[in-house]
Every structure is written in C-alpha cells, then in structure tokens.
Design a protein around this motif. Structure first.
Motif, PDB file in Angstrom:
ATOM      1  N   VAL A  22     -28.300 -47.925   8.954  1.00 22.17           N
ATOM      2  CA  VAL A  22     -28.961 -48.131   7.663  1.00 22.17           C
ATOM      3  C   VAL A  22     -29.156 -49.624   7.399  1.00 22.17           C
ATOM      4  CG1 VAL A  22     -27.662 -48.306   5.468  1.00 22.17           C
ATOM      5  CG2 VAL A  22     -28.965 -46.325   5.948  1.00 22.17           C
ATOM      6  N   ALA A  23     -28.203 -50.453   7.807  1.00 22.22           N
ATOM      7  CA  ALA A  23     -28.334 -51.900   7.616  1.00 22.22           C
ATOM      8  C   ALA A  23     -29.510 -52.434   8.435  1.00 22.22           C
ATOM      9  CB  ALA A  23     -27.045 -52.601   8.023  1.00 22.22           C
ATOM     10  N   ILE A  24     -29.672 -51.951   9.659  1.00 24.85           N
ATOM     11  CA  ILE A  24     -30.781 -52.391  10.499  1.00 24.85           C
ATOM     12  C   ILE A  24     -32.112 -51.930   9.917  1.00 24.85           C
ATOM     13  CG2 ILE A  24     -31.876 -52.095  12.762  1.00 24.85           C
ATOM     14  CD1 ILE A  24     -28.983 -51.958  13.909  1.00 24.85           C
ATOM     15  N   LEU A  25     -32.195 -50.667   9.541  1.00 25.80           N
ATOM     16  CA  LEU A  25     -33.446 -50.108   9.031  1.00 25.80           C
ATOM     17  C   LEU A  25     -33.844 -50.744   7.699  1.00 25.80           C
ATOM     18  CD1 LEU A  25     -35.699 -48.000   9.281  1.00 25.80           C
ATOM     19  CD2 LEU A  25     -34.240 -46.452   7.993  1.00 25.80           C
ATOM     20  N   VAL A  26     -32.946 -50.715   6.739  1.00 27.85           N
ATOM     21  CA  VAL A  26     -33.257 -51.238   5.404  1.00 27.85           C
ATOM     22  C   VAL A  26     -33.400 -52.756   5.448  1.00 27.85           C
ATOM     23  CG1 VAL A  26     -32.393 -51.447   3.042  1.00 27.85           C
ATOM     24  CG2 VAL A  26     -32.229 -49.273   4.229  1.00 27.85           C
ATOM     25  N   GLY A  27     -32.572 -53.418   6.245  1.00 28.79           N
ATOM     26  CA  GLY A  27     -32.669 -54.867   6.361  1.00 28.79           C
ATOM     27  C   GLY A  27     -34.014 -55.307   6.910  1.00 28.79           C
ATOM     28  N   THR A  28     -34.489 -54.622   7.934  1.00 29.92           N
ATOM     29  CA  THR A  28     -35.788 -54.949   8.501  1.00 29.92           C
ATOM     30  C   THR A  28     -36.894 -54.753   7.474  1.00 29.92           C
ATOM     31  OG1 THR A  28     -35.019 -54.275  10.684  1.00 29.92           O
ATOM     32  CG2 THR A  28     -37.391 -54.402  10.369  1.00 29.92           C
ATOM     33  N   GLU A  29     -36.828 -53.657   6.751  1.00 33.13           N
ATOM     34  CA  GLU A  29     -37.852 -53.372   5.744  1.00 33.13           C
ATOM     35  C   GLU A  29     -37.817 -54.382   4.604  1.00 33.13           C
ATOM     36  OE1 GLU A  29     -40.227 -51.033   5.721  1.00 33.13           O
ATOM     37  OE2 GLU A  29     -39.616 -50.269   7.674  1.00 33.13           O
TER      38      GLU A  29
ATOM     39  N   PHE B 192     -26.609 -56.284  -1.702  1.00 36.40           N
ATOM     40  CA  PHE B 192     -26.226 -55.353  -2.764  1.00 36.40           C
ATOM     41  C   PHE B 192     -26.430 -53.898  -2.343  1.00 36.40           C
ATOM     42  CE2 PHE B 192     -26.667 -59.168  -5.447  1.00 36.40           C
ATOM     43  CZ  PHE B 192     -25.406 -59.140  -6.010  1.00 36.40           C
ATOM     44  N   PHE B 193     -27.462 -53.634  -1.542  1.00 37.38           N
ATOM     45  CA  PHE B 193     -27.667 -52.280  -1.025  1.00 37.38           C
ATOM     46  C   PHE B 193     -26.503 -51.856  -0.140  1.00 37.38           C
ATOM     47  CE2 PHE B 193     -29.066 -49.339   2.221  1.00 37.38           C
ATOM     48  CZ  PHE B 193     -29.614 -48.324   1.451  1.00 37.38           C
ATOM     49  N   MET B 194     -26.090 -52.752   0.772  1.00 36.06           N
ATOM     50  CA  MET B 194     -24.992 -52.417   1.678  1.00 36.06           C
ATOM     51  C   MET B 194     -23.670 -52.308   0.937  1.00 36.06           C
ATOM     52  SD  MET B 194     -26.208 -51.681   4.506  1.00 36.06           S
ATOM     53  CE  MET B 194     -24.633 -51.459   5.318  1.00 36.06           C
ATOM     54  N   LYS B 195     -23.490 -53.107  -0.085  1.00 35.98           N
ATOM     55  CA  LYS B 195     -22.277 -53.013  -0.895  1.00 35.98           C
ATOM     56  C   LYS B 195     -22.164 -51.615  -1.520  1.00 35.98           C
ATOM     57  CE  LYS B 195     -20.168 -55.602  -4.655  1.00 35.98           C
ATOM     58  NZ  LYS B 195     -20.351 -56.733  -5.569  1.00 35.98           N
ATOM     59  N   THR B 196     -23.274 -51.117  -2.028  1.00 35.78           N
ATOM     60  CA  THR B 196     -23.291 -49.777  -2.605  1.00 35.78           C
ATOM     61  C   THR B 196     -23.135 -48.712  -1.510  1.00 35.78           C
ATOM     62  OG1 THR B 196     -24.736 -50.557  -4.360  1.00 35.78           O
ATOM     63  CG2 THR B 196     -24.630 -48.193  -4.023  1.00 35.78           C
ATOM     64  N   ALA B 197     -23.764 -48.919  -0.375  1.00 38.36           N
ATOM     65  CA  ALA B 197     -23.669 -47.943   0.718  1.00 38.36           C
ATOM     66  C   ALA B 197     -22.234 -47.823   1.225  1.00 38.36           C
ATOM     67  CB  ALA B 197     -24.592 -48.345   1.862  1.00 38.36           C
ATOM     68  N   VAL B 198     -21.516 -48.946   1.349  1.00 34.79           N
ATOM     69  CA  VAL B 198     -20.132 -48.901   1.834  1.00 34.79           C
ATOM     70  C   VAL B 198     -19.241 -48.233   0.792  1.00 34.79           C
ATOM     71  CG1 VAL B 198     -18.142 -50.356   2.417  1.00 34.79           C
ATOM     72  CG2 VAL B 198     -20.366 -50.847   3.399  1.00 34.79           C
ATOM     73  N   ARG B 199     -19.541 -48.424  -0.475  1.00 30.00           N
ATOM     74  CA  ARG B 199     -18.747 -47.766  -1.517  1.00 30.00           C
ATOM     75  C   ARG B 199     -18.914 -46.243  -1.462  1.00 30.00           C
ATOM     76  NH1 ARG B 199     -20.823 -48.899  -6.956  1.00 30.00           N
ATOM     77  NH2 ARG B 199     -21.257 -50.867  -5.951  1.00 30.00           N
ATOM     78  N   ASN B 200     -20.113 -45.771  -1.126  1.00 30.42           N
ATOM     79  CA  ASN B 200     -20.365 -44.335  -1.085  1.00 30.42           C
ATOM     80  C   ASN B 200     -20.087 -43.697   0.277  1.00 30.42           C
ATOM     81  OD1 ASN B 200     -21.340 -43.823  -3.795  1.00 30.42           O
ATOM     82  ND2 ASN B 200     -23.035 -45.150  -3.237  1.00 30.42           N
ATOM     83  N   GLU B 201     -20.025 -44.515   1.301  1.00 32.00           N
ATOM     84  CA  GLU B 201     -19.749 -44.030   2.667  1.00 32.00           C
ATOM     85  C   GLU B 201     -18.688 -44.937   3.270  1.00 32.00           C
ATOM     86  OE1 GLU B 201     -21.388 -41.439   5.910  1.00 32.00           O
ATOM     87  OE2 GLU B 201     -21.842 -41.512   3.801  1.00 32.00           O
ATOM     88  N   PRO B 202     -17.434 -44.774   2.875  1.00 37.27           N
ATOM     89  CA  PRO B 202     -16.390 -45.702   3.314  1.00 37.27           C
ATOM     90  C   PRO B 202     -16.164 -45.664   4.833  1.00 37.27           C
ATOM     91  CG  PRO B 202     -15.416 -43.834   2.184  1.00 37.27           C
ATOM     92  CD  PRO B 202     -16.901 -43.699   2.057  1.00 37.27           C
ATOM     93  N   ILE B 203     -15.878 -46.834   5.382  1.00 37.43           N
ATOM     94  CA  ILE B 203     -15.659 -46.932   6.831  1.00 37.43           C
ATOM     95  C   ILE B 203     -14.285 -46.364   7.197  1.00 37.43           C
ATOM     96  CG2 ILE B 203     -15.383 -48.547   8.739  1.00 37.43           C
ATOM     97  CD1 ILE B 203     -17.404 -50.340   7.346  1.00 37.43           C
TER      98      ILE B 203
END
Length: 77
Positions: free
Chosen positions: A17-24, A64-75
């Motif tokens: 998701v970081a690669i896809l959204v980051g590129t966009e 900020f997108f990745m911060k929210t993504a990690v909160r909802n999909e914890p590693i």
C-alpha cells in the motif's frame, strides 16, 4: 517484557500500500506543480520550486496515510 511476533501478512500489505499510494500521491503532486508551471508559463526555477513544494505535500500526505494504515493494520499482533 516480550513483544508480539511480526505479522508478515500485515507487513506485506502495508509495504504494498505504501508503494502504490506513495507513487500515486507523489507522482500526482509533482505533476500538478509541473502543470501549473506550464499553464501559467512560469520561469523554470519557479516551476521546479512548485514541483518540489507539491512533492513535499505528497510525501506529507503519504506519511499521514501510512500512520492511519498502521493504526488500522498493526504490524505486531
């Protein structure tokens, strides 16, 4: 204190998701700076400055997108 093991399924999802959204985000931001510079026929230095500014805004948005993504999909967990 022991930590929970890494969930590699969540980790791979977040990396993808970081690669896809980051590129966009960064690509669209950079293109917006380039387009505005060309549309208003700005000096090349000003156009490059707009590209850099918009790219920075794209990276901030990605953060900020990745911060929210990690909160909802914890590693871990």
């Amino acid at each position: 204190m022991s930590q929970k093991p890494i969930n590699f399924l969540h980790l791979s999802t977040l990396v993808a998701v970081a690669i896809l959204v980051g590129t966009e985000l960064v690509g669209a931001s950079w293109a917006a700076g380039w387009a505005l510079g060309g549309l208003f026929q700005l000096d090349p230095m000003i156009s490059h400055a707009l590209e850099a500014l918009f790219s920075l805004l794209g990276f901030i948005g990605l953060y900020f997108f990745m911060k929210t993504a990690v909160r909802n999909e914890p590693i871990r967990g």
